[in-house]
Design an enzyme around this catalytic site. Structure first.
Site, mmCIF file in Angstrom:
data_model
loop_
_atom_site.group_PDB
_atom_site.id
_atom_site.type_symbol
_atom_site.label_atom_id
_atom_site.label_comp_id
_atom_site.label_asym_id
_atom_site.label_seq_id
_atom_site.Cartn_x
_atom_site.Cartn_y
_atom_site.Cartn_z
ATOM 1 C CG ASN A 19 -1.939 1.222 1.367
ATOM 2 O OD1 ASN A 19 -1.802 2.386 0.814
ATOM 3 N ND2 ASN A 19 -2.190 1.302 3.114
ATOM 4 C CE LYS A 30 -0.027 3.197 4.430
ATOM 5 N NZ LYS A 30 -0.131 3.301 6.223
ATOM 6 C CG HIS A 74 -5.384 1.826 5.371
ATOM 7 N ND1 HIS A 74 -5.378 2.531 6.058
ATOM 8 C CD2 HIS A 74 -4.346 0.652 4.845
ATOM 9 C CE1 HIS A 74 -4.195 2.754 6.042
ATOM 10 N NE2 HIS A 74 -3.605 1.158 6.177
ATOM 11 C CD GLU A 118 -3.167 5.517 7.160
ATOM 12 O OE1 GLU A 118 -2.720 5.557 6.025
ATOM 13 O OE2 GLU A 118 -1.845 4.395 8.001
ATOM 14 C CD GLU A 124 -3.263 -2.510 7.416
ATOM 15 O OE1 GLU A 124 -2.047 -2.952 6.855
ATOM 16 O OE2 GLU A 124 -3.600 -2.128 7.049
ATOM 17 N N GLY A 145 3.007 1.238 11.126
ATOM 18 C CA GLY A 145 3.596 3.554 11.071
ATOM 19 C C GLY A 145 3.815 3.834 12.111
ATOM 20 C CB SER A 194 5.431 -2.053 11.604
ATOM 21 O OG SER A 194 4.930 -0.189 12.305
#
Ligand code: PGA
Length: 250
Positions: free
Chosen positions: A9, A11, A95, A97, A167, A173, A213
């Site tokens: 991904n 992003k 996701h 985010e 996730e 991240g 990660s």
């Protein structure tokens, strides 16, 4: 046997030139696999260029989000028709985010899932608990809610196009990875839930990816877990050497 899926991904990273270079470099790290698939999810603006770069490889392309309509007045959205037109065959949905920065709800995410399926896209439904939720011992309640609501009205016949990505939000991240035991526990829970919602065969064939990660240094132990069928990779997917090592997990 479930085929592993390693998804990158990207992003909101890469210009056209950077994206084409990265895709070409990733392609060089791939062989003709029979046991794994590789997916790249670049920004919308480079989908088409990247799909040309990987044209003669087995890498597949997906978008980072998806609208449920083929076209229409949906400012800022991307449609499944557009993704397919650009050479894509998959979409990431829900996701963290999107959930936490852009406040997408389970209901909205479910519309996206159903839209992606209606147009025949492989659909990667992302789920995961925040640190507060884990600390409050609500991890499994949250995962169950996200799976149930995310897959509401999804027919068993479409489940071969669904991939779940677990996730944990606190691992995305941040450099913190869930331990292999924490990840396996969550994945086994999700598989059991899919069996409850559908049937054993479907649960056994559904791929469940781990994300948060994932790096060259931890991919092998994660992939060795019974219920971990692949990885959704953010940061490390932007470096062809790191991503290449992840793709070639042992
Ligand atoms: P990360 O991102 O690998 O940088 O933690 C994972 C993701 O957001 O899918």
């Amino acid at each position: 046997m479930r085929k592993a899926l390693i998804a990158g991904n990207w992003k909101m990273h890469t210009t056209v030139v950077e994206a084409c270079q990265l895709a070409a470099d990733v392609a060089k790290t791939c062989s003709d696999y029979t046991d794994r698939e590789v997916l790249l999810a670049p920004p919308y603006t480079v989908l088409s260029e990247v799909s040309h770069v990987i044209n003669n490889t087995s890498i597949i392309i997906g978008s980072q989000n998806i609208c449920w309509e083929g076209k229409g007045a949906f400012t800022g959205e991307i449609s499944p028709v557009m993704v397919k037109d650009a050479g894509g065959s998959a979409a990431i949905v829900g996701h963290s985010e999107r959930r936490h920065i852009f406040m997408e709800t389970n209901e909205l995410i479910n519309r996206r899932v159903k839209g992606a399926l209606a147009f025949g896209l492989m659909t990667i439904l992302c789920i995961g608990e925040t640190l507060d939720e884990r600390d409050a011992e609500k991890t499994f309640v949250i995962l169950e809610e996200q799976v149930r609501k995310g897959l509401a009205d999804v027919d068993g016949a479409d489940m071969d196009k669904i991939v779940i990505a677990y996730e944990p939000v606190w691992a995305i991240g941040t450099g913190k990875t869930a331990s292999k035991e924490q990840a396996q526990e969550a994945h086994a829970f999700i598989r059991e839930l899919i069996e409850q919602l559908y049937e054993k065969n479907i649960a056994e064939q559904t791929r469940i990816l781990y994300g948060g990660s994932v790096k060259p240094g931890n991919v092998d132990e994660l992939m060795a877990q019974t219920d971990i069928d692949g990885a959704l990779v953010g940061g490390a997917a932007l470096d062809a050497d790191s991503f290449g090592r992840i793709i070639n997990f042992e």
